[in-house]
Design an enzyme around this catalytic site. Structure first.
Site, PDB file in Angstrom:
ATOM      1  N   GLY A  14       0.779  -1.244   0.000  1.00 51.19           N
ATOM      2  CA  GLY A  14       0.000   0.000   0.000  1.00 51.19           C
ATOM      3  C   GLY A  14       0.805   1.286   0.000  1.00 51.19           C
ATOM      4  O   GLY A  14       0.379   2.287   0.574  1.00 51.19           O
ATOM      5  N   SER A  15       1.950   1.296  -0.681  1.00 51.95           N
ATOM      6  CA  SER A  15       2.713   2.551  -0.688  1.00 51.95           C
ATOM      7  C   SER A  15       2.028   3.602  -1.576  1.00 51.95           C
ATOM      8  O   SER A  15       2.063   4.799  -1.264  1.00 51.95           O
ATOM      9  CB  SER A  15       4.164   2.323  -1.110  1.00 51.95           C
ATOM     10  OG  SER A  15       4.260   2.006  -2.467  1.00 51.95           O
ATOM     11  N   ARG A  68     -16.398 -14.983  -9.470  1.00 50.32           N
ATOM     12  CA  ARG A  68     -15.909 -13.604  -9.534  1.00 50.32           C
ATOM     13  C   ARG A  68     -17.028 -12.583  -9.384  1.00 50.32           C
ATOM     14  O   ARG A  68     -16.860 -11.538  -8.765  1.00 50.32           O
ATOM     15  CB  ARG A  68     -15.243 -13.355 -10.885  1.00 50.32           C
ATOM     16  CG  ARG A  68     -13.765 -13.627 -10.857  1.00 50.32           C
ATOM     17  CD  ARG A  68     -13.135 -13.324 -12.207  1.00 50.32           C
ATOM     18  NE  ARG A  68     -11.881 -14.037 -12.304  1.00 50.32           N
ATOM     19  CZ  ARG A  68     -10.736 -13.587 -11.788  1.00 50.32           C
ATOM     20  NH1 ARG A  68     -10.693 -12.433 -11.186  1.00 50.32           N
ATOM     21  NH2 ARG A  68      -9.638 -14.293 -11.895  1.00 50.32           N
ATOM     22  N   MET A  93      -4.586  -6.942  -6.810  1.00 51.70           N
ATOM     23  CA  MET A  93      -4.137  -8.038  -7.671  1.00 51.70           C
ATOM     24  C   MET A  93      -5.258  -8.986  -8.103  1.00 51.70           C
ATOM     25  O   MET A  93      -5.034 -10.187  -8.225  1.00 51.70           O
ATOM     26  CB  MET A  93      -3.021  -8.820  -6.974  1.00 51.70           C
ATOM     27  CG  MET A  93      -1.796  -7.992  -6.641  1.00 51.70           C
ATOM     28  SD  MET A  93      -1.068  -7.199  -8.100  1.00 51.70           S
ATOM     29  CE  MET A  93      -0.209  -8.613  -8.791  1.00 51.70           C
ATOM     30  N   LEU A  96     -10.655  -7.783 -12.896  1.00 48.14           N
ATOM     31  CA  LEU A  96     -12.048  -7.372 -12.707  1.00 48.14           C
ATOM     32  C   LEU A  96     -12.864  -7.691 -13.951  1.00 48.14           C
ATOM     33  O   LEU A  96     -12.388  -7.539 -15.080  1.00 48.14           O
ATOM     34  CB  LEU A  96     -12.088  -5.871 -12.399  1.00 48.14           C
ATOM     35  CG  LEU A  96     -11.390  -5.500 -11.082  1.00 48.14           C
ATOM     36  CD1 LEU A  96     -11.169  -3.993 -11.003  1.00 48.14           C
ATOM     37  CD2 LEU A  96     -12.194  -5.993  -9.888  1.00 48.14           C
ATOM     38  N   ASN A 110      -6.284   3.171 -12.294  1.00 50.24           N
ATOM     39  CA  ASN A 110      -5.279   2.177 -11.912  1.00 50.24           C
ATOM     40  C   ASN A 110      -3.905   2.785 -12.134  1.00 50.24           C
ATOM     41  O   ASN A 110      -3.731   3.640 -13.002  1.00 50.24           O
ATOM     42  CB  ASN A 110      -5.429   0.919 -12.781  1.00 50.24           C
ATOM     43  CG  ASN A 110      -4.407  -0.143 -12.415  1.00 50.24           C
ATOM     44  OD1 ASN A 110      -4.186  -0.425 -11.238  1.00 50.24           O
ATOM     45  ND2 ASN A 110      -3.755  -0.729 -13.411  1.00 50.24           N
ATOM     46  N   HIS A 112      -0.045   1.687 -13.165  1.00 46.92           N
ATOM     47  CA  HIS A 112       0.715   0.571 -13.735  1.00 46.92           C
ATOM     48  C   HIS A 112       2.189   0.993 -13.816  1.00 46.92           C
ATOM     49  O   HIS A 112       2.486   2.082 -14.312  1.00 46.92           O
ATOM     50  CB  HIS A 112       0.176   0.224 -15.122  1.00 46.92           C
ATOM     51  CG  HIS A 112       0.884  -0.938 -15.727  1.00 46.92           C
ATOM     52  ND1 HIS A 112       0.708  -2.230 -15.275  1.00 46.92           N
ATOM     53  CD2 HIS A 112       1.796  -1.015 -16.726  1.00 46.92           C
ATOM     54  CE1 HIS A 112       1.474  -3.043 -15.980  1.00 46.92           C
ATOM     55  NE2 HIS A 112       2.142  -2.328 -16.868  1.00 46.92           N
ATOM     56  N   GLU A 146     -10.323  -4.412 -20.814  1.00 46.72           N
ATOM     57  CA  GLU A 146      -9.042  -5.016 -21.178  1.00 46.72           C
ATOM     58  C   GLU A 146      -7.941  -4.527 -20.225  1.00 46.72           C
ATOM     59  O   GLU A 146      -7.803  -3.314 -20.010  1.00 46.72           O
ATOM     60  CB  GLU A 146      -8.687  -4.622 -22.624  1.00 46.72           C
ATOM     61  CG  GLU A 146      -7.678  -5.539 -23.275  1.00 46.72           C
ATOM     62  CD  GLU A 146      -7.211  -4.973 -24.615  1.00 46.72           C
ATOM     63  OE1 GLU A 146      -6.061  -5.195 -24.984  1.00 46.72           O
ATOM     64  OE2 GLU A 146      -8.025  -4.274 -25.261  1.00 46.72           O
ATOM     65  N   GLU A 177       5.582   6.790  -9.336  1.00 50.11           N
ATOM     66  CA  GLU A 177       4.197   6.391  -9.025  1.00 50.11           C
ATOM     67  C   GLU A 177       3.618   7.275  -7.932  1.00 50.11           C
ATOM     68  O   GLU A 177       2.490   7.761  -8.022  1.00 50.11           O
ATOM     69  CB  GLU A 177       4.159   4.926  -8.579  1.00 50.11           C
ATOM     70  CG  GLU A 177       4.563   3.946  -9.659  1.00 50.11           C
ATOM     71  CD  GLU A 177       4.402   2.495  -9.215  1.00 50.11           C
ATOM     72  OE1 GLU A 177       3.404   2.173  -8.549  1.00 50.11           O
ATOM     73  OE2 GLU A 177       5.289   1.682  -9.523  1.00 50.11           O
TER      74      GLU A 177
HETATM   75  C1  GRF Z   1       2.946  -0.767  -7.683  1.00 50.21           C
HETATM   76  O1  GRF Z   1       4.167  -0.883  -8.346  1.00 50.21           O
HETATM   77  C2  GRF Z   1       1.841  -0.563  -8.668  1.00 50.21           C
HETATM   78  O2  GRF Z   1       2.209   0.166  -9.785  1.00 50.21           O
HETATM   79  C3  GRF Z   1       1.524  -1.978  -9.070  1.00 50.21           C
HETATM   80  O3  GRF Z   1       1.647  -2.729  -7.883  1.00 50.21           O
HETATM   81  C4  GRF Z   1       2.559  -2.077  -7.005  1.00 50.21           C
HETATM   82  C5  GRF Z   1       1.833  -1.840  -5.716  1.00 50.21           C
HETATM   83  O4  GRF Z   1       2.684  -1.300  -4.736  1.00 50.21           O
HETATM   84  N1  GRF Z   1       0.238  -2.043  -9.707  1.00 50.21           N
HETATM   85  P1  GRF Z   1       2.065  -0.634  -3.436  1.00 50.21           P
HETATM   86  O5  GRF Z   1       1.166  -1.684  -2.788  1.00 50.21           O
HETATM   87  O6  GRF Z   1       1.304   0.573  -3.847  1.00 50.21           O
HETATM   88  O7  GRF Z   1       3.232  -0.312  -2.565  1.00 50.21           O
END
Ligand code: GRF
Length: 205
Positions: A14-15, A68, A93, A96, A110, A112, A146, A177
């Site tokens: 959860g960073s 699901r 993870m 959906l 999201n 990525h 997608e 990020e």
């Molecule tokens: C991050 O690198 C994000 O881009 C990817 O999963 C990782 C999650 O890291 N989808 P965190 O849980 O936010 O630390």
């Protein structure tokens, strides 16, 4: 200004969630994080969210045994119950279904860890190194059915350095990020970027 009510969906440390929580503490930020939802009961991010006084909910996918839609109906009910306006996936993870994505169309983001459309899917840092990429980055996008394919809200990149390993590159990308996710959420919460505007911008490229 009415702040948008945001749920962050996580599965792990959860960073990115933390970066969003911290940004949302600013008085002029247009969104507040009111819910953190995890499918993993042991996700470290849950503790961090609780420390910040944010409501947390665990919806473990395992008891749903592959159903699901039933899992997602529970997610959706939880989001409705908390009157959520916008959903931020942050290391969530689970794939959906189109049903869930459709319900939150234009209201779900999201992050990525790659410069989309390059390197969709997992192990992006390893694949960027293997491909000899000169630059590598991160992307915040609207979620569409997608995977890793929705219109881009914001992306940024950093150089790949000689001697970079998966770990050193991942750490450099994580800083990107943590910078762009709060910026992207601000743009969407203020209505300055919408699914329609991001789709139009993508067509112009
Ligand atoms: C991050 O690198 C994000 O881009 C990817 O999963 C990782 C999650 O890291 N989808 P965190 O849980 O936010 O630390």
């Amino acid at each position: 200004m009415t702040k948008k009510r945001v749920a962050v969906l996580i599965s792990g440390r959860g960073s990115n969630m933390t970066a969003l929580i911290e940004a949302a503490e600013a008085r002029d930020y247009p969104a507040q994080i009111v819910l953190v939802l995890s499918n993993e009961p042991d996700a470290a991010g849950l503790t961090r969210a609780q420390l910040a006084g944010i409501a947390t909910v665990v919806v473990d996918h395992r008891p749903f045994a592959g159903d699901r839609e039933a899992f997602e109906r529970t997610l959706d009910d939880t989001l409705q119950m908390h009157r959520i306006d916008l959903v931020c996936l942050a290391g969530f993870m689970r794939l959906l279904t189109p049903w869930f994505v459709g319900r939150w169309s234009g209201r779900m983001l999201n992050i990525h860890p790659a410069l989309l459309p390059q390197f969709k899917g997992l192990h992006t840092h390893r694949r960027a190194l293997e491909a000899g990429a000169q630059r590598h980055g991160a992307t915040v996008h609207f979620v569409v059915p997608e995977m890793d394919s929705g219109p881009i809200v914001l992306q940024d990149s950093v150089p790949v350095r000689d001697g970079d390993t998966e770990e050193t590159l991942a750490a450099r990308i994580l800083e990107v990020e943590h910078r762009i996710y709060p910026q992207a959420l601000r743009l969407v919460a203020e209505g300055r970027v919408t699914l329609a505007s991001a789709t139009a911008a993508a067509r112009e490229q």
